[in-house]
Enzyme design. Structure first.
Site, PDB file in Angstrom:
ATOM      1  N   GLN A  19      -0.406   8.105 -15.878  1.00 47.91           N
ATOM      2  CA  GLN A  19      -0.566   9.075 -14.788  1.00 47.91           C
ATOM      3  C   GLN A  19      -0.042   8.640 -13.418  1.00 47.91           C
ATOM      4  O   GLN A  19       0.604   9.418 -12.719  1.00 47.91           O
ATOM      5  CB  GLN A  19      -2.054   9.461 -14.648  1.00 47.91           C
ATOM      6  N   ARG A  40      10.218   4.780 -24.688  1.00 46.90           N
ATOM      7  CA  ARG A  40      10.427   4.034 -25.922  1.00 46.90           C
ATOM      8  C   ARG A  40      10.789   4.987 -27.075  1.00 46.90           C
ATOM      9  O   ARG A  40      10.100   5.993 -27.278  1.00 46.90           O
ATOM     10  CB  ARG A  40       9.132   3.303 -26.277  1.00 46.90           C
ATOM     11  N   LEU A  74      15.056   4.852 -24.810  1.00 48.62           N
ATOM     12  CA  LEU A  74      15.778   3.594 -24.665  1.00 48.62           C
ATOM     13  C   LEU A  74      14.858   2.440 -25.022  1.00 48.62           C
ATOM     14  O   LEU A  74      13.756   2.344 -24.476  1.00 48.62           O
ATOM     15  CB  LEU A  74      16.187   3.472 -23.185  1.00 48.62           C
ATOM     16  N   LYS A  77      14.149  -3.604 -24.883  1.00 54.35           N
ATOM     17  CA  LYS A  77      14.028  -4.985 -25.352  1.00 54.35           C
ATOM     18  C   LYS A  77      15.206  -5.340 -26.249  1.00 54.35           C
ATOM     19  O   LYS A  77      15.400  -6.505 -26.592  1.00 54.35           O
ATOM     20  CB  LYS A  77      12.698  -5.188 -26.070  1.00 54.35           C
ATOM     21  N   ASN A  98       5.388   1.500 -13.683  1.00 54.48           N
ATOM     22  CA  ASN A  98       3.963   1.124 -13.581  1.00 54.48           C
ATOM     23  C   ASN A  98       3.497   0.464 -14.877  1.00 54.48           C
ATOM     24  O   ASN A  98       2.459   0.810 -15.438  1.00 54.48           O
ATOM     25  CB  ASN A  98       3.068   2.315 -13.198  1.00 54.48           C
ATOM     26  N   LYS A 139      -4.793  -5.647 -16.033  1.00 59.99           N
ATOM     27  CA  LYS A 139      -4.332  -4.285 -16.308  1.00 59.99           C
ATOM     28  C   LYS A 139      -5.401  -3.344 -15.792  1.00 59.99           C
ATOM     29  O   LYS A 139      -6.593  -3.655 -15.875  1.00 59.99           O
ATOM     30  CB  LYS A 139      -4.152  -4.077 -17.804  1.00 59.99           C
ATOM     31  N   GLU A 142      -7.598   4.194 -14.155  1.00 58.59           N
ATOM     32  CA  GLU A 142      -8.265   4.965 -13.094  1.00 58.59           C
ATOM     33  C   GLU A 142      -9.646   4.434 -12.654  1.00 58.59           C
ATOM     34  O   GLU A 142      -9.849   4.081 -11.506  1.00 58.59           O
ATOM     35  CB  GLU A 142      -8.409   6.414 -13.598  1.00 58.59           C
ATOM     36  N   ASP A 174      -5.274   6.892  -9.940  1.00 58.07           N
ATOM     37  CA  ASP A 174      -3.978   7.196 -10.563  1.00 58.07           C
ATOM     38  C   ASP A 174      -3.070   8.044  -9.677  1.00 58.07           C
ATOM     39  O   ASP A 174      -2.168   7.555  -9.027  1.00 58.07           O
ATOM     40  CB  ASP A 174      -4.207   7.911 -11.900  1.00 58.07           C
ATOM     41  N   GLY A 256     -18.831  12.445   7.692  1.00 57.52           N
ATOM     42  CA  GLY A 256     -18.460  12.285   9.099  1.00 57.52           C
ATOM     43  C   GLY A 256     -19.636  12.509  10.012  1.00 57.52           C
ATOM     44  O   GLY A 256     -20.786  12.271   9.641  1.00 57.52           O
ATOM     45  N   GLY A 257     -19.379  12.988  11.204  1.00 60.77           N
ATOM     46  CA  GLY A 257     -20.430  13.192  12.204  1.00 60.77           C
ATOM     47  C   GLY A 257     -21.244  14.452  11.971  1.00 60.77           C
ATOM     48  O   GLY A 257     -22.228  14.684  12.651  1.00 60.77           O
ATOM     49  N   GLN A 258     -20.823  15.292  11.015  1.00 55.96           N
ATOM     50  CA  GLN A 258     -21.595  16.523  10.800  1.00 55.96           C
ATOM     51  C   GLN A 258     -22.250  16.520   9.418  1.00 55.96           C
ATOM     52  O   GLN A 258     -21.568  16.390   8.419  1.00 55.96           O
ATOM     53  CB  GLN A 258     -20.785  17.808  11.005  1.00 55.96           C
ATOM     54  N   GLN A 281     -22.035  21.871  11.728  1.00 56.77           N
ATOM     55  CA  GLN A 281     -21.173  21.376  12.807  1.00 56.77           C
ATOM     56  C   GLN A 281     -21.976  21.478  14.098  1.00 56.77           C
ATOM     57  O   GLN A 281     -22.583  22.534  14.351  1.00 56.77           O
ATOM     58  CB  GLN A 281     -19.975  22.309  12.889  1.00 56.77           C
TER      59      GLN A 281
HETATM   60  C1  LIG Z   1      -1.662   1.327 -17.781  1.00 58.80           C
HETATM   61  C2  LIG Z   1      -1.667  -0.006 -18.480  1.00 58.80           C
HETATM   62  C3  LIG Z   1      -3.077  -0.576 -18.480  1.00 58.80           C
HETATM   63  C4  LIG Z   1      -1.209   0.224 -19.925  1.00 58.80           C
HETATM   64  O1  LIG Z   1      -1.088  -0.994 -20.585  1.00 58.80           O
HETATM   65  P1  LIG Z   1      -0.288  -1.131 -21.970  1.00 58.80           P
HETATM   66  O2  LIG Z   1      -0.456   0.118 -22.750  1.00 58.80           O
HETATM   67  O3  LIG Z   1      -0.733  -2.379 -22.608  1.00 58.80           O
HETATM   68  O4  LIG Z   1       1.243  -1.137 -21.555  1.00 58.80           O
HETATM   69  P2  LIG Z   1       2.147  -2.142 -20.692  1.00 58.80           P
HETATM   70  O5  LIG Z   1       2.496  -1.462 -19.428  1.00 58.80           O
HETATM   71  O6  LIG Z   1       1.506  -3.471 -20.511  1.00 58.80           O
HETATM   72  O7  LIG Z   1       3.443  -2.267 -21.587  1.00 58.80           O
HETATM   73  C5  LIG Z   1       3.361  -2.726 -22.908  1.00 58.80           C
HETATM   74  C6  LIG Z   1       4.680  -3.219 -23.400  1.00 58.80           C
HETATM   75  O8  LIG Z   1       5.574  -2.116 -23.633  1.00 58.80           O
HETATM   76  C7  LIG Z   1       6.874  -2.521 -23.289  1.00 58.80           C
HETATM   77  N1  LIG Z   1       7.721  -1.349 -23.098  1.00 58.80           N
HETATM   78  C8  LIG Z   1       7.480  -0.269 -22.322  1.00 58.80           C
HETATM   79  N2  LIG Z   1       8.514   0.598 -22.392  1.00 58.80           N
HETATM   80  C9  LIG Z   1       9.417   0.062 -23.232  1.00 58.80           C
HETATM   81  C10 LIG Z   1      10.681   0.487 -23.696  1.00 58.80           C
HETATM   82  N3  LIG Z   1      11.218   1.645 -23.315  1.00 58.80           N
HETATM   83  N4  LIG Z   1      11.342  -0.322 -24.550  1.00 58.80           N
HETATM   84  C11 LIG Z   1      10.812  -1.500 -24.942  1.00 58.80           C
HETATM   85  N5  LIG Z   1       9.622  -1.968 -24.525  1.00 58.80           N
HETATM   86  C12 LIG Z   1       8.932  -1.188 -23.676  1.00 58.80           C
HETATM   87  C13 LIG Z   1       6.654  -3.333 -22.052  1.00 58.80           C
HETATM   88  O9  LIG Z   1       7.772  -4.108 -21.757  1.00 58.80           O
HETATM   89  C14 LIG Z   1       5.438  -4.154 -22.452  1.00 58.80           C
HETATM   90  O10 LIG Z   1       5.848  -5.230 -23.227  1.00 58.80           O
HETATM   91  P3  LIG Z   1       5.249  -6.747 -23.109  1.00 58.80           P
HETATM   92  O11 LIG Z   1       3.811  -6.612 -22.684  1.00 58.80           O
HETATM   93  O12 LIG Z   1       5.424  -7.266 -24.493  1.00 58.80           O
HETATM   94  O13 LIG Z   1       6.036  -7.462 -22.119  1.00 58.80           O
HETATM   95  C15 LIG Z   1      -0.683  -0.996 -17.804  1.00 58.80           C
HETATM   96  O14 LIG Z   1       0.607  -0.473 -17.928  1.00 58.80           O
HETATM   97  C16 LIG Z   1      -0.978  -1.234 -16.342  1.00 58.80           C
HETATM   98  O15 LIG Z   1      -1.910  -1.946 -15.977  1.00 58.80           O
HETATM   99  N6  LIG Z   1      -0.124  -0.660 -15.456  1.00 58.80           N
HETATM  100  C17 LIG Z   1      -0.197  -0.878 -14.042  1.00 58.80           C
HETATM  101  C18 LIG Z   1      -1.304  -0.088 -13.428  1.00 58.80           C
HETATM  102  C19 LIG Z   1      -1.224   1.364 -13.750  1.00 58.80           C
HETATM  103  O16 LIG Z   1      -0.277   2.042 -13.430  1.00 58.80           O
HETATM  104  N7  LIG Z   1      -2.319   1.880 -14.333  1.00 58.80           N
HETATM  105  C20 LIG Z   1      -2.600   3.275 -14.394  1.00 58.80           C
HETATM  106  C21 LIG Z   1      -1.882   4.034 -15.317  1.00 58.80           C
HETATM  107  S1  LIG Z   1      -2.338   5.720 -15.077  1.00 58.80           S
END
Ligand SMILES: CC(C)(COP(=O)(O)OP(=O)(O)OC[C@H]1O[C@@H](n2cnc3c(N)ncnc32)[C@H](O)[C@@H]1OP(=O)(O)O)[C@@H](O)C(=O)NCCC(=O)NCCS
Length: 424
Positions: A19, A40, A74, A77, A98, A139, A142, A174, A256-258, A281
């Site tokens: 998000q 991915r 895409l 990796k 993110n 990590k 929200e 978020d 606030g103040g009200q 108010q």
């Molecule tokens: C939201 C969150 C907790 C999710 O965690 P997660 O599902 O484990 O996902 P990650 O972001 O850590 O990514 C997982 C893996 O996917 C990989 N990946 C993502 N997109 C990819 C792609 N297109 N191709 C290949 N690999 C990909 C990443 O490189 C990562 O690999 P690694 O950990 O082996 O290096 C984490 O992304 C986070 O803390 N983000 C920052 C804060 C944030 O924005 N949080 C709120 C989200 S609403």
């Protein structure tokens, strides 16, 4: 659709998910940026399949956060995927991500590498905590951010069975962080027009929540000086609430103040949202007395100053509640609006979805979608006099892969090779 959208021509690599990041790039897409969501292959953004309401179709979680974008799959990796992302970086203005801490570096896209590829690139990141923070490795989702940023400790009731820290259902961690990031990106973009150089823009979810809790930090500083908070419902009867020197939860009190409170209206026994918010108010005290038919309160020292009212403020709210007990929330607001009193009905999601004014202003819009049929979403909360953003459907997974690769200069044979290597 306005054809004068100011961000037209700005190319954004949208390497975001869930998000916080998507909310940011969606807003930039509404205002004209060419936002290419990089996902991915095979699965895409996890929200495509989370909380599905239509089998086989992208979930609303995804469609409501990714409108007006294009989708490229895409595998960044794989060497072939990395090469494509490098080319995109060379030809784009902004990359937004993110991922979890360090993920982009582990993929090989360090800030140094990105700068070498394109010194004008703006790299915009959301993380749970800021760089160098003692929790920078965590990590974050929200509610974690709402706890870490001060919102949870100051929300909810201070007494009773459910008096623990409380989460808001507004996406303070978020979407709010995404909105902060959008401001950062546009600022860096204006900076780049002056210097030719890009820069890294980062917003932590903790900071974005804290920024919205500014008045609660104000209260902490006041509490440290004075020892109590005069506008909180605990004052002056429950001074114990201030004893530990920490800003207490103030339930539905005005920040606030009200003073303000949520008041029951006709039907509250069966309708969970038959309530209004009412604000007292200071300078509207006279009109409030007139609205309630209590002219005698105007000159009574127990009523005609904030200090006089505060010791029995809940009784005053009780009197107002009695006054509206035979009125619906809409009737109550219709009475108070004539007296210029800041108030509104408590509106449910259902009421907001069907609200005629929100439909007319474009704050709630219906968007056609190839697979799921049309869906409703929340449109731009920002209105402009010279343009009207048009919300278009979120892309299907990889819908624009070949189109984007061709725009990058890849031949049909090269695109076929990328598919064969499962890099896209
Ligand atoms: C939201 C969150 C907790 C999710 O965690 P997660 O599902 O484990 O996902 P990650 O972001 O850590 O990514 C997982 C893996 O996917 C990989 N990946 C993502 N997109 C990819 C792609 N297109 N191709 C290949 N690999 C990909 C990443 O490189 C990562 O690999 P690694 O950990 O082996 O290096 C984490 O992304 C986070 O803390 N983000 C920052 C804060 C944030 O924005 N949080 C709120 C989200 S609403």
């Amino acid at each position: 659709m306005s054809d004068n959208l100011p961000l037209k021509g700005i190319k954004i690599i949208d390497f975001t998910h869930v998000q916080a990041g998507p909310a940011c790039t969606q807003m930039l897409a509404w205002f004209g940026a060419d936002v290419i969501k990089v996902e991915r292959p095979g699965s895409g953004d996890v929200t495509r399949s989370q909380l599905r309401d239509v089998p086989g179709a992208d979930a609303l979680y995804f469609t409501m956060l990714n409108s007006n974008k294009r989708s490229l799959t895409l595998d960044t990796k794989k060497p072939e995927g990395k090469a494509i992302l490098e080319k995109m970086i060379q030809e784009s203005d902004v990359m937004v991500e993110n991922f979890g801490p360090g993920a982009l570096d582990r993929m090989g896209f360090t800030w140094e590498h990105i700068q070498k590829l394109n010194p004008g690139m703006i790299l915009a990141s959301v993380k749970g905590f800021s760089d160098g923070h003692h929790y920078e490795d965590l990590k974050v989702y929200e509610n974690v951010a709402q706890c870490a940023g001060g919102a949870a400790s100051t929300t909810g009731y201070w007494k009773g069975e459910n008096s623990g820290p409380t989460i808001s259902s507004a996406a303070l961690g978020d979407s709010n962080t995404g909105m902060h990031l959008a401001i950062g990106i546009l600022t860096a973009y204006i900076g780049k027009q002056k210097t030719g150089k890009g820069q890294k823009v980062a917003v932590s979810m903790q900071d974005a929540v804290l920024n919205l809790c500014r008045v609660k930090m104000r209260d902490q500083l006041r509490l440290d000086k004075v020892g109590y908070l005069e506008e909180y419902p605990q004052y002056p009867h429950e001074m114990d609430a201030f004893k530990d020197g920490v800003v207490p939860r103030g339930a539905n009190a005005g920040g606030g103040g009200q003073p303000g409170w949520i008041l029951k209206c006709k039907g509250w026994e069966t309708d969970p949202n038959a309530y209004i918010y009412f604000t007292i108010q200071g300078h509207a005290w006279g009109p409030i007395c007139d609205a309630l038919g209590r002219p005698e309160w105007k000159d009574d020292p127990a009523y005609n100053t904030p200090a006089g009212r505060q010791p029995h403020i809940m009784d005053i709210f009780g009197t107002i509640e009695k006054f509206i007990s035979d009125k619906t929330k809409y009737e109550a607001v219709d009475i108070f609006r004539k007296f210029d009193i800041p108030c509104a009905p408590v509106l449910s999601m259902k009421e907001l979805l069907h609200d005629k004014s929100l439909r007319a202003s474009g704050s709630i819009v219906e968007v056609p979608h190839k697979v799921r049929g049309s869906y409703f979403t929340v449109g731009s909360p920002i209105k402009f006099s010279g343009m009207k953003p048009n919300v278009t459907a979120s892309p299907l997974l990889g819908e624009h892969t070949d189109e984007v690769l061709a725009e990058l200069g890849y031949s049909a044979a090269q695109i076929a090779e990328a598919h064969a290597a499962k890099a896209v």
